[in-house]
Design a protein around this motif. Structure first.
Motif, short mmCIF file in Angstrom:
data_model
loop_
_atom_site.label_atom_id
_atom_site.label_comp_id
_atom_site.label_asym_id
_atom_site.label_seq_id
_atom_site.Cartn_x
_atom_site.Cartn_y
_atom_site.Cartn_z
N CYS A 88 23.10 53.97 45.79
CA CYS A 88 22.31 54.61 44.72
C CYS A 88 22.32 56.13 44.82
CB CYS A 88 20.88 54.10 44.76
SG CYS A 88 20.75 52.34 44.41
N ILE A 128 31.59 48.97 38.18
CA ILE A 128 30.94 50.16 37.64
C ILE A 128 31.07 50.21 36.12
CG2 ILE A 128 31.04 52.69 37.57
CD1 ILE A 128 31.87 52.51 40.56
N ARG A 186 31.36 47.71 34.12
CA ARG A 186 30.47 46.67 33.57
C ARG A 186 29.02 47.14 33.60
NH1 ARG A 186 29.75 42.84 30.09
NH2 ARG A 186 28.56 41.07 30.86
N ALA A 187 28.62 47.80 34.69
CA ALA A 187 27.24 48.31 34.80
C ALA A 187 26.97 49.37 33.74
CB ALA A 187 27.01 48.89 36.19
N ILE A 188 27.95 50.21 33.49
CA ILE A 188 27.79 51.24 32.46
C ILE A 188 27.67 50.59 31.09
CG2 ILE A 188 28.95 53.15 31.28
CD1 ILE A 188 30.03 53.98 34.06
N LEU A 209 26.50 47.67 30.36
CA LEU A 209 25.24 46.95 30.22
C LEU A 209 24.02 47.87 30.23
CD1 LEU A 209 25.93 43.90 32.57
CD2 LEU A 209 25.95 43.94 30.06
N ALA A 210 24.19 49.08 30.67
CA ALA A 210 23.06 50.01 30.76
C ALA A 210 22.56 50.36 29.36
CB ALA A 210 23.49 51.28 31.49
N PRO A 211 21.25 50.55 29.24
CA PRO A 211 20.73 50.96 27.92
C PRO A 211 21.22 52.36 27.57
CG PRO A 211 19.00 51.05 29.59
CD PRO A 211 20.22 50.45 30.24
N PRO A 212 21.34 52.64 26.29
CA PRO A 212 21.81 53.98 25.91
C PRO A 212 20.80 55.03 26.36
CG PRO A 212 21.05 52.78 23.99
CD PRO A 212 21.02 51.83 25.14
N PRO A 213 21.29 56.22 26.67
CA PRO A 213 20.37 57.27 27.10
C PRO A 213 19.39 57.61 25.98
CG PRO A 213 22.56 58.18 26.72
CD PRO A 213 22.66 56.69 26.57
#
Length: 153
Positions: A4, A30, A32-34, A36-40
């Motif tokens: 982290c 990484i 895939r994580a990006i 799935l992450a919510p938009p800023p």
């Protein structure tokens, strides 16, 4: 370093590889994580600031300010001719009468042929004249440079 705490994606991939993941698997994880992450969160837009010259900013939504009629750009106005004040403007910038007449003809013909639209045709003429002054000074600078080279030879 903790995963982290990785400052860059490259450092994160490097950490994952050190812990036994293949580079491609680390990269895919990484990505895939990006995905799935919510938009800023979007930052709220700043309020309009007064203009450089103290003028008011345009109203929100592009609507004209209350009480001020919106001026509409038009094609060449009927009866728009070279008046004394328009000619005097060009004379003040060093043009003689024949140059002004020729410049007016070129200004009129170009704008009519292209269907140009302006809100303020007198301002369009002043801009045209000022551009001609600029072009004239550039041309003179080019010619003086050639003359200096010719004199050296």
């Amino acid at each position: 370093m903790n995963i982290c705490e990785a400052p860059t994606v490259g450092d994160l991939i490097e950490l994952l590889v050190e812990r036994g993941l293949r580079v491609k698997d680390a990269h895919d994880a990484i990505a895939r994580a990006i995905a799935l992450a919510p938009p800023p969160a979007r930052r709220p837009k700043k309020a309009a600031q007064p203009g450089m010259f103290g003028d008011d900013p345009p109203p929100a939504g592009g609507a004209p300010a209350a009480g001020k009629p919106r001026r509409v750009a038009t094609t060449w106005p009927d009866g728009f001719m070279l008046s004394d004040d328009l000619g005097a403007f060009a004379q003040q910038r060093g043009f003689n009468d024949s140059e002004i007449r020729r410049m007016w003809e070129r200004f009129r013909d170009r704008n009519i042929s292209r269907g140009e639209k302006y809100v303020d045709w007198k301002a369009a003429w002043r801009t045209w004249v000022n551009n001609q002054v600029e072009f004239r000074s550039r041309d003179n600078a080019k010619h003086t440079g050639r003359e200096q080279i010719d004199r050296r030879l």
